[in-house]
Design a protein around this motif. Sequence first.
Motif, PDB file in Angstrom:
ATOM      1  N   MET A 157       0.843  -1.204   0.000  1.00  0.00           N
ATOM      2  CA  MET A 157       0.000   0.000   0.000  1.00  0.00           C
ATOM      3  C   MET A 157       0.880   1.256   0.000  1.00  0.00           C
ATOM      4  O   MET A 157       0.565   2.244  -0.662  1.00  0.00           O
ATOM      5  CB  MET A 157      -0.939   0.007   1.213  1.00  0.00           C
ATOM      6  N   SER A 158       1.988   1.193   0.705  1.00  0.00           N
ATOM      7  CA  SER A 158       2.889   2.344   0.761  1.00  0.00           C
ATOM      8  C   SER A 158       3.665   2.517  -0.546  1.00  0.00           C
ATOM      9  O   SER A 158       3.733   3.617  -1.103  1.00  0.00           O
ATOM     10  CB  SER A 158       3.876   2.168   1.920  1.00  0.00           C
ATOM     11  N   ARG A 159       4.240   1.443  -1.034  1.00  0.00           N
ATOM     12  CA  ARG A 159       5.123   1.541  -2.212  1.00  0.00           C
ATOM     13  C   ARG A 159       4.371   1.511  -3.541  1.00  0.00           C
ATOM     14  O   ARG A 159       4.715   2.248  -4.460  1.00  0.00           O
ATOM     15  CB  ARG A 159       6.155   0.422  -2.192  1.00  0.00           C
ATOM     16  N   MET A 160       3.384   0.684  -3.666  1.00  0.00           N
ATOM     17  CA  MET A 160       2.685   0.547  -4.948  1.00  0.00           C
ATOM     18  C   MET A 160       1.549   1.552  -5.088  1.00  0.00           C
ATOM     19  O   MET A 160       1.386   2.167  -6.139  1.00  0.00           O
ATOM     20  CB  MET A 160       2.151  -0.880  -5.128  1.00  0.00           C
ATOM     21  N   ASP A 161       0.753   1.698  -4.035  1.00  0.00           N
ATOM     22  CA  ASP A 161      -0.380   2.625  -4.098  1.00  0.00           C
ATOM     23  C   ASP A 161       0.018   4.037  -3.682  1.00  0.00           C
ATOM     24  O   ASP A 161      -0.789   4.967  -3.791  1.00  0.00           O
ATOM     25  CB  ASP A 161      -1.530   2.128  -3.201  1.00  0.00           C
ATOM     26  N   GLU A 162       1.252   4.171  -3.177  1.00  0.00           N
ATOM     27  CA  GLU A 162       1.809   5.463  -2.745  1.00  0.00           C
ATOM     28  C   GLU A 162       0.915   6.159  -1.722  1.00  0.00           C
ATOM     29  O   GLU A 162       0.696   7.367  -1.766  1.00  0.00           O
ATOM     30  CB  GLU A 162       2.075   6.369  -3.954  1.00  0.00           C
ATOM     31  N   LEU A 163       0.413   5.374  -0.764  1.00  0.00           N
ATOM     32  CA  LEU A 163      -0.418   5.930   0.301  1.00  0.00           C
ATOM     33  C   LEU A 163       0.458   6.350   1.476  1.00  0.00           C
ATOM     34  O   LEU A 163       1.492   5.733   1.749  1.00  0.00           O
ATOM     35  CB  LEU A 163      -1.435   4.884   0.774  1.00  0.00           C
ATOM     36  N   LYS A 164       0.042   7.380   2.158  1.00  0.00           N
ATOM     37  CA  LYS A 164       0.738   7.822   3.367  1.00  0.00           C
ATOM     38  C   LYS A 164       0.330   6.897   4.510  1.00  0.00           C
ATOM     39  O   LYS A 164      -0.685   6.218   4.451  1.00  0.00           O
ATOM     40  CB  LYS A 164       0.353   9.265   3.677  1.00  0.00           C
ATOM     41  N   TYR A 165       1.162   6.885   5.573  1.00  0.00           N
ATOM     42  CA  TYR A 165       0.892   6.000   6.699  1.00  0.00           C
ATOM     43  C   TYR A 165      -0.495   6.256   7.292  1.00  0.00           C
ATOM     44  O   TYR A 165      -1.196   5.318   7.670  1.00  0.00           O
ATOM     45  CB  TYR A 165       1.958   6.161   7.773  1.00  0.00           C
ATOM     46  N   ALA A 166      -0.907   7.510   7.373  1.00  0.00           N
ATOM     47  CA  ALA A 166      -2.221   7.849   7.942  1.00  0.00           C
ATOM     48  C   ALA A 166      -3.339   7.249   7.087  1.00  0.00           C
ATOM     49  O   ALA A 166      -4.333   6.729   7.619  1.00  0.00           O
ATOM     50  CB  ALA A 166      -2.385   9.355   8.044  1.00  0.00           C
ATOM     51  N   GLU A 167      -3.184   7.290   5.774  1.00  0.00           N
ATOM     52  CA  GLU A 167      -4.194   6.718   4.870  1.00  0.00           C
ATOM     53  C   GLU A 167      -4.258   5.193   5.009  1.00  0.00           C
ATOM     54  O   GLU A 167      -5.342   4.602   4.993  1.00  0.00           O
ATOM     55  CB  GLU A 167      -3.881   7.097   3.417  1.00  0.00           C
ATOM     56  N   ILE A 168      -3.073   4.585   5.139  1.00  0.00           N
ATOM     57  CA  ILE A 168      -3.029   3.127   5.320  1.00  0.00           C
ATOM     58  C   ILE A 168      -3.715   2.750   6.634  1.00  0.00           C
ATOM     59  O   ILE A 168      -4.529   1.816   6.683  1.00  0.00           O
ATOM     60  CB  ILE A 168      -1.568   2.611   5.292  1.00  0.00           C
ATOM     61  N   ALA A 169      -3.384   3.491   7.687  1.00  0.00           N
ATOM     62  CA  ALA A 169      -3.978   3.228   9.005  1.00  0.00           C
ATOM     63  C   ALA A 169      -5.491   3.348   8.940  1.00  0.00           C
ATOM     64  O   ALA A 169      -6.223   2.502   9.501  1.00  0.00           O
ATOM     65  CB  ALA A 169      -3.402   4.196  10.043  1.00  0.00           C
ATOM     66  N   GLU A 170      -5.964   4.355   8.251  1.00  0.00           N
ATOM     67  CA  GLU A 170      -7.419   4.566   8.137  1.00  0.00           C
ATOM     68  C   GLU A 170      -8.071   3.429   7.364  1.00  0.00           C
ATOM     69  O   GLU A 170      -9.116   2.902   7.766  1.00  0.00           O
ATOM     70  CB  GLU A 170      -7.679   5.909   7.457  1.00  0.00           C
TER      71      GLU A 170
END
Length: 161
Positions: free
Chosen positions: A122-135
Motif C-alpha cells: 500500500m505504501s510503495r505501490m499505491d503510494e499511500l501515506k501511513y495515515a491513509e493506510i492506518a485509516e
Amino acid sequence: MEKDDFKKLFDTYFDAIKNYIFYRIGDIDVATDITQDIFTRIWEKQIVIDISQAKYLLYKMAKDMLVSKYRRLEVENKYTTRMQFEMTELTEAHDYDYKQLKNQYEDALNKLPEKQRTVFLMSRMDELKYAEIAERLDISIKTVEKRMSNALFYLRKVLIA
C-alpha cells in the motif's frame, strides 16, 4: 606542376582511374573519393609527373590508396565488432542481474507475513501515506510504522545478503 598540365592530366586519367578502382571495389562513391584524393595529393604536393609515365604512377597510387583504405576499414570493423560484442555481453549480464534481482524481490515479498506485505505494498505501490493506510486498515499509525519497519528490515536482509 603547372595548372594546365594538371588539368590535362586530370581530364585524361580521372575517369580511367575511377573506373579501375570501381571495378576492384564495386562502389562508385568510394572510387570517386579515392580518385579525387589522388589528384588532390598530386596538386597539393606539386608532384612533377612526366606525362608519358603518368599512367603508371596514377595506377600505382590508386592501388596503394585502395589498400590503405581497406586496412583502415578492417581496423574500424574489428574495433566496431569488439565494441558490439562487449556491449552485448554487458547488456545480457545486466538483464540477467535484473531478472535475478526481480525474482528475489518477488520471492521475498511472498515470504513476508501478510500484514507486513499489505502495508508495504500500500505504501510503495499505491503510494499511500501511513495515515491513509492506518485509516483503510483500521489500525493505528504506530502499527503501520512498525509493520513497515519490519517489512523493510526483512527485505534488506534478504536482498542484500
